[in-house]
Design a protein around this motif. Structure first.
Motif, PDB file in Angstrom:
ATOM      1  N   GLU A  41       0.840  -1.197   0.000  1.00 40.01           N
ATOM      2  CA  GLU A  41       0.000   0.000   0.000  1.00 40.01           C
ATOM      3  C   GLU A  41       0.876   1.249   0.000  1.00 40.01           C
ATOM      4  N   GLU A  42       1.882   1.223   0.859  1.00 45.07           N
ATOM      5  CA  GLU A  42       2.810   2.350   0.948  1.00 45.07           C
ATOM      6  C   GLU A  42       3.583   2.515  -0.360  1.00 45.07           C
ATOM      7  N   PHE A  43       4.069   1.416  -0.916  1.00 43.36           N
ATOM      8  CA  PHE A  43       4.817   1.474  -2.172  1.00 43.36           C
ATOM      9  C   PHE A  43       3.959   2.035  -3.300  1.00 43.36           C
ATOM     10  N   LEU A  44       2.729   1.551  -3.436  1.00 42.44           N
ATOM     11  CA  LEU A  44       1.878   1.992  -4.538  1.00 42.44           C
ATOM     12  C   LEU A  44       1.487   3.462  -4.408  1.00 42.44           C
ATOM     13  N   GLN A  45       1.539   4.007  -3.191  1.00 40.06           N
ATOM     14  CA  GLN A  45       1.251   5.420  -2.990  1.00 40.06           C
ATOM     15  C   GLN A  45       2.488   6.298  -3.175  1.00 40.06           C
ATOM     16  N   SER A  46       3.653   5.673  -3.254  1.00 40.72           N
ATOM     17  CA  SER A  46       4.897   6.422  -3.439  1.00 40.72           C
ATOM     18  C   SER A  46       5.022   6.899  -4.889  1.00 40.72           C
ATOM     19  N   LYS A  47       5.997   7.782  -5.137  1.00 39.39           N
ATOM     20  CA  LYS A  47       6.243   8.255  -6.505  1.00 39.39           C
ATOM     21  C   LYS A  47       6.587   7.086  -7.420  1.00 39.39           C
ATOM     22  N   GLN A  50       3.408   5.063  -8.121  1.00 39.87           N
ATOM     23  CA  GLN A  50       2.528   5.774  -9.033  1.00 39.87           C
ATOM     24  C   GLN A  50       3.045   5.702 -10.473  1.00 39.87           C
ATOM     25  N   ARG A  51       4.367   5.766 -10.621  1.00 38.99           N
ATOM     26  CA  ARG A  51       4.954   5.641 -11.956  1.00 38.99           C
ATOM     27  C   ARG A  51       4.706   4.238 -12.508  1.00 38.99           C
ATOM     28  N   LEU A  52       4.835   3.234 -11.635  1.00 37.63           N
ATOM     29  CA  LEU A  52       4.594   1.858 -12.056  1.00 37.63           C
ATOM     30  C   LEU A  52       3.140   1.667 -12.475  1.00 37.63           C
ATOM     31  N   ILE A  53       2.211   2.196 -11.685  1.00 40.84           N
ATOM     32  CA  ILE A  53       0.784   2.100 -12.001  1.00 40.84           C
ATOM     33  C   ILE A  53       0.488   2.781 -13.333  1.00 40.84           C
ATOM     34  N   ALA A  54       1.193   3.877 -13.600  1.00 40.41           N
ATOM     35  CA  ALA A  54       0.991   4.621 -14.847  1.00 40.41           C
ATOM     36  C   ALA A  54       1.585   3.904 -16.057  1.00 40.41           C
ATOM     37  N   GLY A  55       2.265   2.785 -15.813  1.00 46.41           N
ATOM     38  CA  GLY A  55       2.798   2.001 -16.909  1.00 46.41           C
ATOM     39  C   GLY A  55       4.253   2.254 -17.224  1.00 46.41           C
ATOM     40  N   GLU A  56       4.905   3.101 -16.429  1.00 48.90           N
ATOM     41  CA  GLU A  56       6.330   3.353 -16.651  1.00 48.90           C
ATOM     42  C   GLU A  56       7.141   2.183 -16.117  1.00 48.90           C
ATOM     43  N   LYS A  57       8.250   1.937 -16.773  1.00 45.82           N
ATOM     44  CA  LYS A  57       9.184   0.937 -16.267  1.00 45.82           C
ATOM     45  C   LYS A  57      10.110   1.618 -15.280  1.00 45.82           C
ATOM     46  N   LEU A  58      10.299   1.000 -14.138  1.00 47.88           N
ATOM     47  CA  LEU A  58      11.221   1.541 -13.151  1.00 47.88           C
ATOM     48  C   LEU A  58      12.637   1.145 -13.512  1.00 47.88           C
ATOM     49  N   LYS A  59      13.563   1.989 -13.143  1.00 45.39           N
ATOM     50  CA  LYS A  59      14.965   1.629 -13.330  1.00 45.39           C
ATOM     51  C   LYS A  59      15.247   0.416 -12.463  1.00 45.39           C
TER      52      LYS A  59
END
Length: 120
Positions: A41-47, A50-59
């Motif tokens: 929950e904390e991770f998904l609310q982090s920047k 949110q980037r992951l939810i938006a479909g961005e690939k994380l470094k």
């Protein structure tokens, strides 16, 4: 949780392995709990989340530490299992089952059909 309870009433030992912030939810059903590292929950609310939810690939380095912690805690939780049931967010369950030589099943955490505790 209904399925875990149903399995227990038929003589199976059930352990729910999930993130630590869900411990009280799991325990209210009198099921054994094994913690998986991190607070989703904390991770998904982090920047990052949110980037992951938006479909961005994380470094790679952004997610590596948490993923490694999750894999290690999941590996520990699965020791001695006869069957592993895993969800879309824990696809490493498949690989753990393969390495342990046990059966595994994929299960969605979102109902795809109307449910009444599997009709049992």
């Amino acid at each position: 949780m209904c399925f875990g309870y149903w399995l227990e009433t038929r003589g199976h030992q059930v352990t729910i392995a999930t993130h630590e912030n869900f411990a009280s939810f799991v325990r209210q059903f009198d099921l054994k709990f094994a913690p998986i590292a991190g607070n989703m929950e904390e991770f998904l609310q982090s920047k990052q989340g949110q980037r992951l939810i938006a479909g961005e690939k994380l470094k790679k380095e952004e997610g590596d530490k948490l993923l490694l912690q999750q894999l290690e805690s999941a590996w520990s939780a699965c020791q001695g299992s006869e069957v592993i049931i895993y969800t879309p967010l824990a696809t490493f369950g498949y690989h753990i089952a393969e390495k342990l030589g046990v059966s595994c099943f994929f299960a969605s955490v979102l109902p795809l059909t109307p449910q009444g505790c599997l009709g049992f």
